[in-house]
Design a protein around this motif. Structure first.
Motif, mmCIF file in Angstrom:
data_model
loop_
_atom_site.group_PDB
_atom_site.id
_atom_site.type_symbol
_atom_site.label_atom_id
_atom_site.label_comp_id
_atom_site.label_asym_id
_atom_site.label_seq_id
_atom_site.Cartn_x
_atom_site.Cartn_y
_atom_site.Cartn_z
ATOM 1 N N MET A 1 0.843 -1.199 0.000
ATOM 2 C CA MET A 1 0.000 0.000 0.000
ATOM 3 C C MET A 1 0.877 1.248 0.000
ATOM 4 N N ARG A 401 -1.997 1.036 8.481
ATOM 5 C CA ARG A 401 -2.056 0.462 7.137
ATOM 6 C C ARG A 401 -3.023 -0.718 7.083
ATOM 7 N N GLU A 402 -2.920 -1.624 8.048
ATOM 8 C CA GLU A 402 -3.748 -2.829 7.998
ATOM 9 C C GLU A 402 -5.207 -2.524 8.322
ATOM 10 N N ASP A 405 -6.636 -1.322 5.097
ATOM 11 C CA ASP A 405 -6.780 -2.460 4.186
ATOM 12 C C ASP A 405 -8.023 -3.280 4.538
ATOM 13 N N GLU A 408 -11.196 -1.281 3.580
ATOM 14 C CA GLU A 408 -11.358 -1.280 2.124
ATOM 15 C C GLU A 408 -11.909 -2.618 1.640
ATOM 16 N N THR A 436 -0.284 1.511 -7.932
ATOM 17 C CA THR A 436 -1.325 1.889 -6.982
ATOM 18 C C THR A 436 -2.346 2.754 -7.690
ATOM 19 N N ALA A 446 -5.498 1.406 -3.559
ATOM 20 C CA ALA A 446 -5.209 -0.028 -3.556
ATOM 21 C C ALA A 446 -4.240 -0.408 -4.673
ATOM 22 N N ALA A 474 -7.286 -9.028 4.228
ATOM 23 C CA ALA A 474 -7.050 -7.583 4.126
ATOM 24 C C ALA A 474 -6.436 -7.214 2.779
ATOM 25 N N LYS A 475 -6.994 -7.791 1.712
ATOM 26 C CA LYS A 475 -6.444 -7.547 0.381
ATOM 27 C C LYS A 475 -7.514 -7.002 -0.554
#
Length: 481
Positions: A1, A401-402, A405, A408, A436, A446, A474-475
């Motif tokens: 990311m 960050r996670e 993720d 999203e 990205t 993303a 988380a992708k």
């Protein structure tokens, strides 16, 4: 990311709670405080070390997001007789409650920073302190480290004083309300001066070659019991308020350097290779960057509302990599004392409720002004503090960050196969088909893969298809449509 600012506001019941609990377990985030720490906090709340100097007559105010209750800073701004300004900046005095080596102190060194999740925050200190007795809440008498910084008519520092004081905030303000009052001309002088001083300090930042990146924030918000993502462009009031904190951090760094003991927030100048890559990115994004124009001057000319400019500003954050903490004592001042983005020596000292190092910075500055040796417990901790802060900062960045993720992926999990409008904001140099993409609606940033032999069109609008959205992993992944 990619690199991005993130704010987390609100909390709500949602299916994501289970996934967030799993994330906290994976990252070994503390759950609650041990009994001895809570007991130590209760003793501290009942019997803080109160200062002799009473400054409760100063009508301080705080500026924070509306939901915040862990209030580290309060300010009062005024004009000086004969010209110039006086900035009074009160910082929560955590050391009035925390005894070195006691359970509260040990636990703070284990946690290092407050961690923010969409459903809850994991505080550095028990909430009886961070959201109660030590917080600069309005109408509450609090021990504080009170900075008095006098400025001349151009906003330059004339003198600095810092001492322990008992303070009382009069009002809890938020950024939107502050901006509206200043724009409407209804703000009282102590608040209206925030714009005057802020603009002067911004101009001085320009002169010394510093830069504040005006990058839109990606924000997790709650609406109707669920999480959503928004982009939030910072208000001018955000920048003016940040300039007061920067002013104090710069004053703290100078005191530390003069006294020969301190802990600085440092950032070396970006290597030529990083700047060269940024120039190539500017060319790809059709951002005009003449060779004679300094980087800082270029950044200040950009409009984050324009997609090409916003993408370039996001790439500019790569030059901030390498920031760290540098500790010294015994008069052995290090070679690197500056922070490249600030373009001056700088220290973290204004957020002790949420960041471990700030408590130590306050003690070092108090000792410097008093012409005294820093407390032994401060000097003993200095060698390990940079590593502790690096580890804690890294964990905090991972959490941010996670969390984004996860949100999203949860927002898009039922929309795999749909096509969206986006802008490519980053392309990997070694794999130009990977990069990205930033969507406007929803506010997603993303990974995108599949640019073909010619690579992804950096800075271009394109239609993208959602190929993966897995909250468990988380992708989120996109491909050109």
């Amino acid at each position: 990311m990619p690199r991005r600012h993130l704010r987390v506001t609100g909390a709500a019941e949602a299916p994501l709670r289970g996934v967030l609990r799993e994330l906290r377990t994976k990252l070994e985030v503390p759950e609650g405080f041990p009994r001895d720490v809570l007991a130590d906090a209760e003793r501290a709340v009942a019997a803080p070390r109160l200062p002799a100097y009473d400054a409760t007559g100063i009508p301080l105010f705080t500026i924070d997001p509306p939901a915040s209750v862990d209030l580290d800073q309060a300010m009062h701004l005024s004009r000086r007789d004969g010209g110039g300004f006086r900035v009074r900046y009160a910082i929560a005095d955590v050391a009035a409650y925390v005894t070195p080596g006691a359970p509260l102190d040990t636990e703070a060194h284990r946690r290092v920073t407050t961690l923010y999740f969409p459903d809850e925050k994991v505080p550095l200190h028990p909430t009886s302190l961070s959201e109660g007795a030590a917080s600069l809440l309005p109408g509450q008498d609090c021990p504080a480290v009170l900075w008095t910084i006098d400025l001349d008519g151009e906003g330059r520092t004339v003198s600095t004083d810092v001492r322990r004081a008992l303070v009382r905030s009069r009002a809890k303000l938020d950024y939107d309300g502050v901006q509206q009052a200043i724009d409407a001309g209804t703000a009282e002088e102590a608040l209206a001066l925030l714009a005057d001083i802020g603009r002067l300090r911004e101009q001085l930042e320009v002169e010394r070659g510093g830069i504040s990146l005006n990058v839109p924030e990606q924000e997790i918000v709650q609406r109707n019991g669920a999480y959503e993502l928004d982009f939030r462009a910072p208000l001018p009031a955000d920048g003016w308020n940040a300039q007061i904190s920067l002013l104090t951090g710069m004053a703290a760094a100078e005191l530390m350097i003069q006294s020969g003991a301190g802990i600085l927030r440092t950032l070396p100048t970006a290597p030529d290779g990083a700047v060269g890559r940024l120039r190539r990115t500017a060319k790809a994004l059709r951002v005009d960057w003449p060779h004679h124009v300094p980087y800082a001057e270029l950044v200040r000319s950009l409009d984050p509302r324009r997609p090409h400019h916003a993408a370039f500003l996001q790439e500019c954050t790569t030059l901030l990599r390498g920031a760290g903490y540098t500790a010294f004592s015994g008069g052995d001042v290090p070679d690197l004392t500056t922070h490249a983005a600030v373009a001056a020596p700088y220290a973290h000292c204004t957020a002790p409720l949420r960041r471990l190092v700030d408590r130590y910075a306050s003690e070092l500055c108090l000792a410097a002004v008093a012409g005294a040796e820093p407390p032994q417990w401060v000097l003993a901790a200095l060698p390990e503090l940079p590593k502790e802060m690096a580890d804690g900062t890294r964990r905090g960045n991972t959490v941010e960050r996670e969390c984004v993720d996860l949100v999203e992926a949860a927002l898009l999990k039922d929309r795999v196969g749909e096509v969206f409008d986006g802008v490519v904001v980053d392309v990997q140099e070694r794999e130009p088909a990977v990069g990205t993409v930033q969507l406007t609606d929803p506010a997603i940033v993303a990974r995108i893969e599949g640019g073909g032999t010619g690579g992804l069109p950096l800075g271009e609008r394109l239609r993208v298809r959602l190929t993966q959205a897995d909250p468990g992993a988380a992708k989120v992944r996109f491909a050109p449509a």
